[in-house]
Design a protein around this motif. Structure first.
Motif, PDB file in Angstrom:
ATOM      1  N   LEU A   6       0.831  -1.207   0.000  1.00  0.00           N
ATOM      2  CA  LEU A   6       0.000   0.000   0.000  1.00  0.00           C
ATOM      3  C   LEU A   6       0.865   1.257   0.000  1.00  0.00           C
ATOM      4  CD1 LEU A   6      -2.772  -1.085   2.526  1.00  0.00           C
ATOM      5  CD2 LEU A   6      -2.943  -0.938   0.037  1.00  0.00           C
ATOM      6  N   TRP A   7       1.932   1.259   0.792  1.00  0.00           N
ATOM      7  CA  TRP A   7       2.828   2.412   0.823  1.00  0.00           C
ATOM      8  C   TRP A   7       3.534   2.598  -0.512  1.00  0.00           C
ATOM      9  CZ3 TRP A   7       2.806   6.430   3.752  1.00  0.00           C
ATOM     10  CH2 TRP A   7       2.312   6.351   5.046  1.00  0.00           C
TER      11      TRP A   7
ATOM     12  N   VAL B 164       1.572   7.362  -6.344  1.00  0.00           N
ATOM     13  CA  VAL B 164       0.413   8.246  -6.510  1.00  0.00           C
ATOM     14  C   VAL B 164       0.796   9.673  -6.123  1.00  0.00           C
ATOM     15  CG1 VAL B 164      -1.890   8.776  -5.590  1.00  0.00           C
ATOM     16  CG2 VAL B 164      -1.333   6.444  -6.299  1.00  0.00           C
ATOM     17  N   VAL B 165       1.548   9.820  -5.035  1.00  0.00           N
ATOM     18  CA  VAL B 165       1.984  11.150  -4.602  1.00  0.00           C
ATOM     19  C   VAL B 165       2.892  11.782  -5.661  1.00  0.00           C
ATOM     20  CG1 VAL B 165       3.424  12.374  -2.916  1.00  0.00           C
ATOM     21  CG2 VAL B 165       1.687  10.768  -2.137  1.00  0.00           C
TER      22      VAL B 165
ATOM     23  N   LEU C 255       1.078   4.227  -2.771  1.00  0.00           N
ATOM     24  CA  LEU C 255       0.873   5.606  -2.330  1.00  0.00           C
ATOM     25  C   LEU C 255       2.037   6.507  -2.731  1.00  0.00           C
ATOM     26  CD1 LEU C 255      -0.924   7.591  -0.810  1.00  0.00           C
ATOM     27  CD2 LEU C 255       0.299   6.959   1.277  1.00  0.00           C
ATOM     28  N   ARG C 256       3.273   5.987  -2.644  1.00  0.00           N
ATOM     29  CA  ARG C 256       4.441   6.784  -3.067  1.00  0.00           C
ATOM     30  C   ARG C 256       4.311   7.220  -4.512  1.00  0.00           C
ATOM     31  NH1 ARG C 256       7.574   3.264  -0.060  1.00  0.00           N
ATOM     32  NH2 ARG C 256       7.897   1.901  -1.846  1.00  0.00           N
TER      33      ARG C 256
END
Length: 141
Positions: free
Chosen positions: A77-78, A84-85, A81-82
């Motif tokens: 998930l992280w 996506v950011v 998310l990285r």
């Protein structure tokens, strides 16, 4: 503090910074808009540094979680998310015309370049520390 998270993290961050300086000085001769180039590059460098710290923390947390629970779902998930950011920051910079998105991509690639060059940077730092210790102006052991 960074060394407690991961012993090579400070060297990785230093490599990203050095990469940023090299790309800044090499690219400023070819960029049509030097300010946009520099803004994009350094936004990318900051993103790369943030990604490196986040990866080190996530790896540390994942190892602890694997020891207790035996699962590593949060790491995936992280990771998503990285990216996506990073994609969000690039999209916002492109939309608001803050920095060159291509230079931003070059900055983010500093993470990859620094990861490959980290063993060489480590050897260089060790050589500098040995020379400094021989002269007597190095840190006390």
């Amino acid at each position: 503090m960074l060394r407690r998270i991961n012993p090579v993290l400070p060297e990785l961050l230093a490599g990203i910074g050095l990469y940023g300086l090299v790309v800044q000085f090499a690219g400023m001769w070819f960029a049509a808009d030097q300010l946009q180039y520099a803004l994009g590059l350094w936004i990318g460098i900051i993103l790369a540094m943030g990604m490196a710290v986040n990866m080190a923390v996530v790896i540390l947390d994942t190892v602890d979680a694997m020891a207790v629970k035996g699962t590593a779902v949060r790491a995936g998930l992280w990771s998503v998310l990285r990216y996506v950011v990073v994609a969000g920051v690039v999209a916002c910079a492109w939309y608001f015309e803050v920095g060159n998105p291509l230079a931003m991509f070059l900055g983010v690639m500093g993470l990859k370049v620094s990861a490959y060059l980290q063993p060489f940077l480590h050897k260089l730092i060790l050589q500098i520390q040995k020379k400094s210790a021989k002269r007597g102006d190095g840190p006390a052991n």
